[in-house]
Design an enzyme around this catalytic site. Sequence first.
Site, PDB file in Angstrom:
ATOM      1  N   SER A 160      -0.911  -1.212   0.095  1.00 47.24           N
ATOM      2  CA  SER A 160      -1.410  -0.736  -1.035  1.00 47.24           C
ATOM      3  C   SER A 160      -2.895  -1.599  -1.088  1.00 47.24           C
ATOM      4  O   SER A 160      -3.983  -1.066  -1.393  1.00 47.24           O
ATOM      5  CB  SER A 160      -0.944  -0.838  -2.197  1.00 47.24           C
ATOM      6  OG  SER A 160       0.218   0.177  -2.257  1.00 47.24           O
ATOM      7  N   ARG A 208      -7.159  -0.591  -0.649  1.00 45.30           N
ATOM      8  CA  ARG A 208      -7.921  -0.704  -1.960  1.00 45.30           C
ATOM      9  C   ARG A 208      -9.123  -1.955  -1.252  1.00 45.30           C
ATOM     10  O   ARG A 208     -10.214  -1.719  -1.653  1.00 45.30           O
ATOM     11  CB  ARG A 208      -7.114  -1.390  -2.886  1.00 45.30           C
ATOM     12  CG  ARG A 208      -6.325  -0.021  -3.694  1.00 45.30           C
ATOM     13  CD  ARG A 208      -5.142  -0.644  -4.436  1.00 45.30           C
ATOM     14  NE  ARG A 208      -4.513   0.130  -5.318  1.00 45.30           N
ATOM     15  CZ  ARG A 208      -3.669   1.102  -4.856  1.00 45.30           C
ATOM     16  NH1 ARG A 208      -3.330   1.157  -3.709  1.00 45.30           N
ATOM     17  NH2 ARG A 208      -3.080   1.765  -5.462  1.00 45.30           N
ATOM     18  N   SER A 227       2.281   7.215 -11.695  1.00 46.36           N
ATOM     19  CA  SER A 227       1.918   7.373 -10.155  1.00 46.36           C
ATOM     20  C   SER A 227       0.718   6.459 -10.381  1.00 46.36           C
ATOM     21  O   SER A 227      -0.041   6.689 -10.717  1.00 46.36           O
ATOM     22  CB  SER A 227       1.714   8.718  -9.731  1.00 46.36           C
ATOM     23  OG  SER A 227       0.681   8.638  -8.637  1.00 46.36           O
ATOM     24  N   ASP A 229       9.194   2.567  -3.484  1.00 42.67           N
ATOM     25  CA  ASP A 229       9.161   2.690  -2.021  1.00 42.67           C
ATOM     26  C   ASP A 229      10.489   2.163  -1.284  1.00 42.67           C
ATOM     27  O   ASP A 229      10.614   2.249  -0.218  1.00 42.67           O
ATOM     28  CB  ASP A 229       7.838   2.111  -1.323  1.00 42.67           C
ATOM     29  CG  ASP A 229       6.590   3.012  -1.887  1.00 42.67           C
ATOM     30  OD1 ASP A 229       6.835   4.168  -2.209  1.00 42.67           O
ATOM     31  OD2 ASP A 229       5.601   2.503  -1.641  1.00 42.67           O
ATOM     32  N   ARG A 266      13.053  11.960   0.304  1.00 43.44           N
ATOM     33  CA  ARG A 266      13.606  10.701   0.737  1.00 43.44           C
ATOM     34  C   ARG A 266      15.160  10.985   0.008  1.00 43.44           C
ATOM     35  O   ARG A 266      16.042  10.059   0.586  1.00 43.44           O
ATOM     36  CB  ARG A 266      12.903   9.503   0.013  1.00 43.44           C
ATOM     37  CG  ARG A 266      11.770   9.167   1.101  1.00 43.44           C
ATOM     38  CD  ARG A 266      11.087   8.060   0.519  1.00 43.44           C
ATOM     39  NE  ARG A 266      10.081   7.671   1.640  1.00 43.44           N
ATOM     40  CZ  ARG A 266       8.921   6.761   1.594  1.00 43.44           C
ATOM     41  NH1 ARG A 266       8.764   6.378   0.209  1.00 43.44           N
ATOM     42  NH2 ARG A 266       8.365   6.786   2.400  1.00 43.44           N
TER      43      ARG A 266
HETATM   44  C1  S3P Z   1       0.946   3.726  -3.941  1.00 49.85           C
HETATM   45  C2  S3P Z   1       1.732   4.328  -4.880  1.00 49.85           C
HETATM   46  C3  S3P Z   1       3.069   4.968  -4.706  1.00 49.85           C
HETATM   47  C4  S3P Z   1       3.691   4.522  -3.659  1.00 49.85           C
HETATM   48  C5  S3P Z   1       2.857   4.722  -2.137  1.00 49.85           C
HETATM   49  C6  S3P Z   1       1.710   3.710  -2.554  1.00 49.85           C
HETATM   50  C7  S3P Z   1      -0.183   3.131  -3.938  1.00 49.85           C
HETATM   51  O1  S3P Z   1       2.911   6.208  -4.800  1.00 49.85           O
HETATM   52  O2  S3P Z   1       4.928   5.540  -3.351  1.00 49.85           O
HETATM   53  O3  S3P Z   1       3.554   4.140  -1.188  1.00 49.85           O
HETATM   54  O4  S3P Z   1      -0.694   2.305  -3.113  1.00 49.85           O
HETATM   55  O5  S3P Z   1      -0.922   3.498  -5.016  1.00 49.85           O
HETATM   56  P1  S3P Z   1       2.787   7.427  -6.107  1.00 49.85           P
HETATM   57  O6  S3P Z   1       1.718   6.898  -6.729  1.00 49.85           O
HETATM   58  O7  S3P Z   1       2.717   8.662  -5.664  1.00 49.85           O
HETATM   59  O8  S3P Z   1       4.036   6.973  -6.864  1.00 49.85           O
END
Ligand code: S3P
Length: 439
Positions: free
Chosen positions: A28, A32, A172, A320, A351
Site C-alpha cells: 500500500s 502511494r 474501503s 488482507d 477468498r
Molecule cells: C488497500 C486497501 C484494501 C486492501 C488492499 C490494499 C490499499 O482494499 O485489501 O490489498 O492499499 O488501499 P479495500 O479498499 O478494497 O478494502
Amino acid sequence: MSSEHKCFYLVQPGGRLQGQIRVPGDKSISHRSIMLGSLAEGITEITGFLEGEDALATLASFRAMGVQIDGPKEGKVTVHGVGMHGLKAAEKEVYLGNSGTSIRLLSGLLAGQKFATTLTGDKSLSGRPMRRVTDPLVQMGAHIDSQEGKPPLIIKAGNKLKGITYKLPMASAQVKSCLLLAGLYAEGKTTVIEPAPTRDHTERMLVGMGYKVDIQGDTVTVEGGGKLTATSIDVPADISSATFFMVGAAISEGSDITLTHVGINPTRVGVINILRLMGADISLSNESITGGEPVADIRIRYAPLKGIDIPVDQVPLAIDEFPALFIAAACAEGKTVLTGAEELRVKESDRIQAMADGLQILDVDAESTTDGIVIYGGPIGSGEVESHGDHRIAMSFAIAGLQAGGTIQINDCANVATSFPNFVDLANEVGLILEQIDG
Ligand code: S3P
C-alpha cells in the site's frame, strides 16, 4: 516471471520457523509513494520499495505519463516529481495487471487531469467491482466509462471536479484514497466518512508532503488546489507479508521467528490482535516512527492456539490477513467464527470460497457463510488445492504445510510475485520445505 505464467507449489509436511528476516516493502505504501512522489514538486527518494508486480505496475503507469523514475534497485527508487499538473497523457492504455489498489487510486487521481486515460488489468482485475469508485467520482463531476461496472475504465479528459461529502457504503481504503486523490483536483472540500477505520497511509503521506488533511474521528477532508512537496520515504516491511510467517510460527511447535522493521500502523494490526486473542505469543521491540508510519520488530514463538469469535471491529484492520488467519484457525483448538467480512468475496479471488474449498480438500471442517466462515480446528491432511491465481491464498496454503499430514500441491501460484517476489526463498530460509515448479 509474468503473472499469467502457470506455476505451482509443492510444500512438504512438517518443520518449524526460526530466524530473523525482513519481508519486502509494504504494498500500500509503495503504491502511494510513486503516486504522490510523481505529483510532488521536487525529488522523492524512496527506500524499501516493494519490487513486486503490483507496485511495479503503478511505477510503470507514471513513467508512461511522463514522470522520470529511476530504479527500483535494491528497493531504492527516485521519483522526479512533475507537480500537481505535470502529468502527460500515456501513449496507450495503461495496464495495471492484478492490482486493485492501482486502478482504484489512479481512477481518482486521473479524474482530475486534462487528458483521458484507459485503465485495464488482468482477468482477475477485469472481474472486480469498480462502481464503488466510479459512482462517487461521477457525483464529483467525472465522466468514466466502464464495462458494466468493471474494468477497463475509460476516464474522460477535462472533468471539472467539485468536492462532495461522501459516506462510504463499505470500509474501503481504496475508495477513500481514490476520493481524496480526486479531491486534490476538486473545487472546494472533499469529505469522506468511513463506516469503520481503514488503512490511513494516503492521509499520512499527504500530510508528510505538506498537504493539509483534516481528520475528525471517522471523517477525512481535503481541499483542492494545494501542492505536494517531495520528501524521502522509507517503506516499512509489509505486515501483510509478515503475516504468513507469524501464522507459520504460531502453528508449529518449536518455532521462534523475528520479522524486522514491519509497519505496525494501528489500521493494519488486526492480525496481531486476532492472533493474540487466539493465544499466540507475540512481542514487539525496536518500536519507532519512520516517515510518519510506526514500525517494529515482531517476534512470534509457538504457543497453542484456541478458536475464537473474531471481533467484527478487527475485520477492516486485518482484511488482507484472513486467508492466513484461516490456517491458524484450522490449527487451533475449537471453533473459529468470522462474520462481517463479505468484502473478502471481492478481493483478488473470492477468498472465503477459495479458502473454504481448499481447507475442505485438506480435510479441515470449514463452512463458508455469506459474510465469513466457520472453521473447526483439527488435523490438516494433504492434497491439491487451487489458489485461483490469488497470491495470498497461495502463500496461506504453503504455510499450512507446517502442520499437514502429507504433501500439499498449490496450483496457479505465479501471482505471489505481485506482493512477495522472494517468498519461496525466504520461506525455505526459515524452515518451510517449499518448491516452486514452473509449468
Ligand atoms: C488497500 C486497501 C484494501 C486492501 C488492499 C490494499 C490499499 O482494499 O485489501 O490489498 O492499499 O488501499 P479495500 O479498499 O478494497 O478494502
